[in-house]
Scaffold this motif. Structure first.
Motif, PDB file in Angstrom:
ATOM      1  N   ILE A 145     -24.341 -17.913  35.135  1.00  0.00           N
ATOM      2  CA  ILE A 145     -23.030 -18.439  34.766  1.00  0.00           C
ATOM      3  C   ILE A 145     -23.049 -18.940  33.328  1.00  0.00           C
ATOM      4  O   ILE A 145     -22.140 -18.670  32.537  1.00  0.00           O
ATOM      5  N   ILE A 146     -24.101 -19.665  32.971  1.00  0.00           N
ATOM      6  CA  ILE A 146     -24.229 -20.189  31.606  1.00  0.00           C
ATOM      7  C   ILE A 146     -24.326 -19.052  30.599  1.00  0.00           C
ATOM      8  O   ILE A 146     -23.698 -19.094  29.531  1.00  0.00           O
ATOM      9  N   GLU A 147     -25.096 -18.032  30.920  1.00  0.00           N
ATOM     10  CA  GLU A 147     -25.243 -16.895  30.012  1.00  0.00           C
ATOM     11  C   GLU A 147     -23.910 -16.212  29.756  1.00  0.00           C
ATOM     12  O   GLU A 147     -23.596 -15.835  28.612  1.00  0.00           O
ATOM     13  N   LYS A 148     -23.090 -16.074  30.794  1.00  0.00           N
ATOM     14  CA  LYS A 148     -21.779 -15.439  30.631  1.00  0.00           C
ATOM     15  C   LYS A 148     -20.853 -16.331  29.811  1.00  0.00           C
ATOM     16  O   LYS A 148     -20.082 -15.848  28.968  1.00  0.00           O
ATOM     17  N   CYS A 149     -20.907 -17.632  30.048  1.00  0.00           N
ATOM     18  CA  CYS A 149     -20.086 -18.558  29.263  1.00  0.00           C
ATOM     19  C   CYS A 149     -20.527 -18.567  27.802  1.00  0.00           C
ATOM     20  O   CYS A 149     -19.693 -18.671  26.894  1.00  0.00           O
ATOM     21  N   PHE A 150     -21.823 -18.452  27.587  1.00  0.00           N
ATOM     22  CA  PHE A 150     -22.352 -18.445  26.221  1.00  0.00           C
ATOM     23  C   PHE A 150     -21.874 -17.209  25.470  1.00  0.00           C
ATOM     24  O   PHE A 150     -21.486 -17.281  24.298  1.00  0.00           O
ATOM     25  N   LYS A 151     -21.865 -16.070  26.124  1.00  0.00           N
ATOM     26  CA  LYS A 151     -21.365 -14.842  25.493  1.00  0.00           C
ATOM     27  C   LYS A 151     -19.876 -14.963  25.189  1.00  0.00           C
ATOM     28  O   LYS A 151     -19.402 -14.483  24.155  1.00  0.00           O
ATOM     29  N   TRP A 152     -19.148 -15.603  26.095  1.00  0.00           N
ATOM     30  CA  TRP A 152     -17.720 -15.853  25.863  1.00  0.00           C
ATOM     31  C   TRP A 152     -17.533 -16.728  24.632  1.00  0.00           C
ATOM     32  O   TRP A 152     -16.670 -16.475  23.784  1.00  0.00           O
ATOM     33  N   LEU A 153     -18.382 -17.767  24.523  1.00  0.00           N
ATOM     34  CA  LEU A 153     -18.303 -18.685  23.387  1.00  0.00           C
ATOM     35  C   LEU A 153     -18.615 -17.955  22.080  1.00  0.00           C
ATOM     36  O   LEU A 153     -17.941 -18.182  21.063  1.00  0.00           O
ATOM     37  N   LYS A 155     -18.069 -14.911  21.323  1.00  0.00           N
ATOM     38  CA  LYS A 155     -16.919 -14.083  20.964  1.00  0.00           C
ATOM     39  C   LYS A 155     -15.752 -14.941  20.491  1.00  0.00           C
ATOM     40  O   LYS A 155     -15.124 -14.657  19.466  1.00  0.00           O
ATOM     41  N   ARG A 156     -15.490 -16.017  21.223  1.00  0.00           N
ATOM     42  CA  ARG A 156     -14.341 -16.855  20.922  1.00  0.00           C
ATOM     43  C   ARG A 156     -14.478 -17.600  19.592  1.00  0.00           C
ATOM     44  O   ARG A 156     -13.490 -17.808  18.886  1.00  0.00           O
ATOM     45  N   ILE A 157     -15.701 -17.991  19.247  1.00  0.00           N
ATOM     46  CA  ILE A 157     -15.884 -18.782  18.034  1.00  0.00           C
ATOM     47  C   ILE A 157     -15.606 -17.953  16.790  1.00  0.00           C
ATOM     48  O   ILE A 157     -15.320 -18.492  15.714  1.00  0.00           O
ATOM     49  N   GLN A 158     -15.664 -16.632  16.916  1.00  0.00           N
ATOM     50  CA  GLN A 158     -15.353 -15.769  15.780  1.00  0.00           C
ATOM     51  C   GLN A 158     -13.866 -15.419  15.727  1.00  0.00           C
ATOM     52  O   GLN A 158     -13.369 -14.953  14.711  1.00  0.00           O
ATOM     53  N   GLU A 159     -13.167 -15.655  16.833  1.00  0.00           N
ATOM     54  CA  GLU A 159     -11.737 -15.352  16.898  1.00  0.00           C
ATOM     55  C   GLU A 159     -10.855 -16.588  16.714  1.00  0.00           C
ATOM     56  O   GLU A 159      -9.699 -16.467  16.332  1.00  0.00           O
ATOM     57  N   HIS A 160     -11.419 -17.767  17.003  1.00  0.00           N
ATOM     58  CA  HIS A 160     -10.666 -19.021  16.921  1.00  0.00           C
ATOM     59  C   HIS A 160     -11.587 -20.112  16.374  1.00  0.00           C
ATOM     60  O   HIS A 160     -12.813 -20.029  16.526  1.00  0.00           O
ATOM     61  N   PRO A 161     -11.023 -21.140  15.757  1.00  0.00           N
ATOM     62  CA  PRO A 161     -11.855 -22.223  15.196  1.00  0.00           C
ATOM     63  C   PRO A 161     -12.318 -23.228  16.245  1.00  0.00           C
ATOM     64  O   PRO A 161     -12.261 -24.439  16.039  1.00  0.00           O
ATOM     65  N   LEU A 162     -12.806 -22.725  17.389  1.00  0.00           N
ATOM     66  CA  LEU A 162     -13.228 -23.613  18.472  1.00  0.00           C
ATOM     67  C   LEU A 162     -14.427 -24.466  18.087  1.00  0.00           C
ATOM     68  O   LEU A 162     -14.595 -25.574  18.591  1.00  0.00           O
ATOM     69  N   GLY A 163     -15.264 -23.942  17.199  1.00  0.00           N
ATOM     70  CA  GLY A 163     -16.492 -24.640  16.853  1.00  0.00           C
ATOM     71  C   GLY A 163     -16.267 -26.020  16.272  1.00  0.00           C
ATOM     72  O   GLY A 163     -17.130 -26.897  16.379  1.00  0.00           O
ATOM     73  N   PHE A 164     -15.099 -26.235  15.664  1.00  0.00           N
ATOM     74  CA  PHE A 164     -14.842 -27.532  15.041  1.00  0.00           C
ATOM     75  C   PHE A 164     -14.706 -28.643  16.069  1.00  0.00           C
ATOM     76  O   PHE A 164     -14.798 -29.824  15.728  1.00  0.00           O
ATOM     77  N   ASN A 165     -14.492 -28.295  17.342  1.00  0.00           N
ATOM     78  CA  ASN A 165     -14.464 -29.298  18.410  1.00  0.00           C
ATOM     79  C   ASN A 165     -15.841 -29.887  18.651  1.00  0.00           C
ATOM     80  O   ASN A 165     -15.973 -30.951  19.273  1.00  0.00           O
ATOM     81  N   LEU A 166     -16.878 -29.179  18.204  1.00  0.00           N
ATOM     82  CA  LEU A 166     -18.244 -29.631  18.407  1.00  0.00           C
ATOM     83  C   LEU A 166     -18.749 -30.498  17.261  1.00  0.00           C
ATOM     84  O   LEU A 166     -19.822 -31.093  17.351  1.00  0.00           O
ATOM     85  N   LEU A 167     -17.999 -30.547  16.166  1.00  0.00           N
ATOM     86  CA  LEU A 167     -18.440 -31.236  14.960  1.00  0.00           C
ATOM     87  C   LEU A 167     -17.771 -32.600  14.820  1.00  0.00           C
ATOM     88  O   LEU A 167     -16.696 -32.844  15.380  1.00  0.00           O
ATOM     89  N   PRO A 168     -18.396 -33.491  14.043  1.00  0.00           N
ATOM     90  CA  PRO A 168     -17.711 -34.754  13.740  1.00  0.00           C
ATOM     91  C   PRO A 168     -16.487 -34.469  12.878  1.00  0.00           C
ATOM     92  O   PRO A 168     -16.313 -33.370  12.358  1.00  0.00           O
ATOM     93  N   GLU A 169     -15.647 -35.473  12.715  1.00  0.00           N
ATOM     94  CA  GLU A 169     -14.414 -35.284  11.945  1.00  0.00           C
ATOM     95  C   GLU A 169     -14.707 -34.849  10.509  1.00  0.00           C
ATOM     96  O   GLU A 169     -13.996 -34.029   9.933  1.00  0.00           O
ATOM     97  N   ARG A 170     -15.790 -35.379   9.935  1.00  0.00           N
ATOM     98  CA  ARG A 170     -16.230 -34.998   8.597  1.00  0.00           C
ATOM     99  C   ARG A 170     -17.604 -34.373   8.693  1.00  0.00           C
ATOM    100  O   ARG A 170     -18.493 -34.939   9.316  1.00  0.00           O
ATOM    101  N   PHE A 171     -17.785 -33.254   8.080  1.00  0.00           N
ATOM    102  CA  PHE A 171     -19.037 -32.502   8.218  1.00  0.00           C
ATOM    103  C   PHE A 171     -19.372 -31.807   6.898  1.00  0.00           C
ATOM    104  O   PHE A 171     -18.500 -31.552   6.060  1.00  0.00           O
ATOM    105  N   SER A 172     -20.647 -31.497   6.748  1.00  0.00           N
ATOM    106  CA  SER A 172     -21.093 -30.759   5.558  1.00  0.00           C
ATOM    107  C   SER A 172     -21.063 -29.266   5.855  1.00  0.00           C
ATOM    108  O   SER A 172     -21.053 -28.847   7.021  1.00  0.00           O
ATOM    109  N   LEU A 173     -21.061 -28.472   4.809  1.00  0.00           N
ATOM    110  CA  LEU A 173     -21.106 -27.024   4.993  1.00  0.00           C
ATOM    111  C   LEU A 173     -22.436 -26.597   5.600  1.00  0.00           C
ATOM    112  O   LEU A 173     -22.508 -25.609   6.323  1.00  0.00           O
ATOM    113  N   ARG A 174     -23.477 -27.368   5.326  1.00  0.00           N
ATOM    114  CA  ARG A 174     -24.784 -27.094   5.921  1.00  0.00           C
ATOM    115  C   ARG A 174     -24.709 -27.225   7.447  1.00  0.00           C
ATOM    116  O   ARG A 174     -25.204 -26.382   8.194  1.00  0.00           O
ATOM    117  N   THR A 175     -24.049 -28.302   7.912  1.00  0.00           N
ATOM    118  CA  THR A 175     -23.896 -28.518   9.348  1.00  0.00           C
ATOM    119  C   THR A 175     -23.013 -27.453   9.973  1.00  0.00           C
ATOM    120  O   THR A 175     -23.290 -26.959  11.070  1.00  0.00           O
TER     121      THR A 175
END
Length: 240
Positions: A145-153, A155-175
């Motif tokens: 189940i985790i592997e399938k969700c990870f593959k979904w993630l 794909k989705r992170i390249q289509e939508h800015p979902l990754g920013f939900n994982l970051l603090p409000e202010r972040f570096s380009l390195r992070t």
């Protein structure tokens, strides 16, 4: 005219003739910390899986809707009640549960670990690096189940800015780059990565810099969600 009670009797008889299966929900919660993509796991409370890690899940209660069940599980197991959960996929292998036929609905969420404090209420509960799961024997079919969700993630992170939900409000380009590398499991060219993000014009320079870092402090940026909501149809995705 057919008697209404006969209709009711027939419908009840029909439902009673169906094969019975239990229904459960499982929460796949991703977080990002120390430049690692992590997932929240709990020790299984079934004797058959003693010592093994599992997703946060439970059977739905009578008259309980699936979405409500997923939110209840998260609240009961972690103390969190402000997490957005997205229904991902149903898993229905007849042999996935040792106790009988159990169909589970997986719910996926991305959250900033620093913004969500865990309240351990009934069992061991820890964040685990997604990469470390290959060496773990998880309960039920939870690794799949985790592997399938990870593959979904991925794909989705390249289509939508979902990754920013994982970051603090202010972040570096390195992070930011470390996040995408952790999810996509690839090494990205620094100059090309930054060029792509700056070209989309959704990053706002906060005028602040990193503190308490061993390397040269980098600028801190914020993602302009308001601008994205107005122009999200123009988001063409990120092709690395």
């Amino acid at each position: 005219m057919t008697d209404k009670s006969q209709h009711l009797k027939d419908s009840v008889s029909l439902v009673n003739s169906y094969h019975k299966a239990a229904i459960s929900v499982d929460c796949v919660i991703f977080g990002f910390e120390d430049e690692k993509l992590k997932i929240l796991l709990i020790r299984s409370d079934l004797e058959q899986f003693k010592g093994k890690w599992s997703l946060l899940g439970d059977a739905i209660k009578e008259n309980e809707e699936l979405d409500n069940a997923a939110n209840r599980v998260l609240l009961e197991r972690t103390g969190m009640n402000d997490v957005y959960l997205e229904q991902f996929e149903a898993f229905s292998n007849p042999n996935r549960h040792p106790g009988g036929r159990v169909i589970t609905l997986a719910y996926c969420s991305l959250l900033n670990i620093q913004h969500h404090e865990l309240e351990i209420t009934d069992n061991e509960l820890h964040w685990h690096s997604v990469k470390s799961l290959k060496d773990k024997d998880l309960a039920f079919d939870h690794k799949m189940i985790i592997e399938k969700c990870f593959k979904w993630l991925q794909k989705r992170i390249q289509e939508h800015p979902l990754g920013f939900n994982l970051l603090p409000e202010r972040f570096s380009l390195r992070t930011l780059q470390s996040l995408y590398e952790a999810i996509l499991n690839i090494e990205l060219d620094r100059r090309n990565f930054r060029k792509k993000f700056f070209s989309m014009d959704y990053l706002t320079d906060t005028g602040e810099y990193e503190t308490d870092v061993k390397h040269r402090p980098g600028k801190l940026y914020a993602f302009n969600f308001e601008k994205y909501e107005k122009n999200k149809r123009k988001w063409t995705g990120i092709d690395f």
